[in-house]
Design a protein around this motif. Structure first.
Motif, short mmCIF file in Angstrom:
data_model
loop_
_atom_site.label_atom_id
_atom_site.label_comp_id
_atom_site.label_asym_id
_atom_site.label_seq_id
_atom_site.Cartn_x
_atom_site.Cartn_y
_atom_site.Cartn_z
N ASP A 132 -32.50 17.01 -16.50
CA ASP A 132 -31.79 16.69 -17.74
C ASP A 132 -32.49 15.56 -18.49
OD1 ASP A 132 -29.94 18.66 -17.23
OD2 ASP A 132 -28.40 17.30 -16.48
N GLY A 133 -32.98 14.56 -17.76
CA GLY A 133 -33.73 13.48 -18.38
C GLY A 133 -35.02 13.97 -19.01
N ALA A 134 -35.66 14.91 -18.33
CA ALA A 134 -36.91 15.48 -18.86
C ALA A 134 -36.64 16.25 -20.15
CB ALA A 134 -37.55 16.39 -17.82
N ILE A 135 -35.55 16.99 -20.18
CA ILE A 135 -35.19 17.75 -21.38
C ILE A 135 -34.89 16.78 -22.53
CG2 ILE A 135 -33.39 19.21 -22.41
CD1 ILE A 135 -35.29 20.81 -20.68
N LYS A 136 -34.13 15.75 -22.24
CA LYS A 136 -33.77 14.77 -23.28
C LYS A 136 -34.98 14.02 -23.82
CE LYS A 136 -29.09 14.14 -21.67
NZ LYS A 136 -28.20 13.36 -20.82
N SER A 137 -35.97 13.78 -22.98
CA SER A 137 -37.16 13.04 -23.41
C SER A 137 -38.00 13.85 -24.39
CB SER A 137 -38.02 12.63 -22.21
OG SER A 137 -38.79 13.73 -21.75
N GLY A 138 -37.93 15.19 -24.25
CA GLY A 138 -38.71 16.05 -25.13
C GLY A 138 -40.21 15.94 -24.93
N GLY A 139 -40.63 15.42 -23.80
CA GLY A 139 -42.05 15.20 -23.60
C GLY A 139 -42.69 16.00 -22.48
N LEU A 140 -41.99 16.99 -21.95
CA LEU A 140 -42.56 17.77 -20.85
C LEU A 140 -42.83 19.20 -21.28
CD1 LEU A 140 -40.53 16.62 -17.73
CD2 LEU A 140 -42.82 15.99 -18.39
N SER A 141 -43.87 19.75 -20.68
CA SER A 141 -44.24 21.14 -20.96
C SER A 141 -44.25 21.92 -19.66
CB SER A 141 -45.63 21.22 -21.59
OG SER A 141 -45.63 20.60 -22.84
N LEU A 142 -44.07 23.21 -19.78
CA LEU A 142 -44.12 24.12 -18.65
C LEU A 142 -45.43 24.90 -18.74
CD1 LEU A 142 -42.58 25.46 -16.27
CD2 LEU A 142 -41.64 27.05 -17.93
N SER A 143 -46.15 24.94 -17.65
CA SER A 143 -47.42 25.65 -17.60
C SER A 143 -47.19 27.08 -17.14
CB SER A 143 -48.36 24.93 -16.63
OG SER A 143 -49.53 25.68 -16.46
N LYS A 144 -47.69 28.01 -17.90
CA LYS A 144 -47.56 29.43 -17.54
C LYS A 144 -48.95 30.02 -17.41
CE LYS A 144 -43.15 30.13 -19.75
NZ LYS A 144 -42.35 31.01 -20.59
N LYS A 145 -49.19 30.65 -16.29
CA LYS A 145 -50.49 31.30 -16.06
C LYS A 145 -50.59 32.54 -16.92
CE LYS A 145 -53.30 33.26 -12.39
NZ LYS A 145 -53.36 33.60 -10.97
#
Length: 74
Positions: free
Chosen positions: A56-69
């Motif tokens: 939830d903190g990661a979502i709120k920060s708006g600064g994380l990405s998900l890597s997809k192969k």
């Protein structure tokens, strides 16, 4: 100047997309392995309730990405 905090980036091998709430289940599948967190300061992040707070903190920060192969079709 507009700066996009979470752009979608991709090349032939990988695609990075902004992390979204609907990514929780797939992320928790990996994060639920206690060995991943064994030497991390928060050793209990493999527990769902602890990981939910982190996510939830990661979502709120708006600064994380998900890597997809990327899948190569021949």
């Amino acid at each position: 100047m507009n700066f996009e905090l979470q752009p979608t980036l991709e090349n032939a091998l990988v695609k990075l997309v902004p992390l979204k709430q609907e990514d929780f289940d797939i992320m928790y599948q990996v994060a639920s392995d206690p060995l991943i967190w064994e030497q991390h300061p928060d050793k209990y992040r493999y527990k769902r309730e602890v990981f939910e707070k982190y996510f939830d903190g990661a979502i709120k920060s708006g600064g994380l990405s998900l890597s997809k192969k990327r899948i190569r079709m021949k």
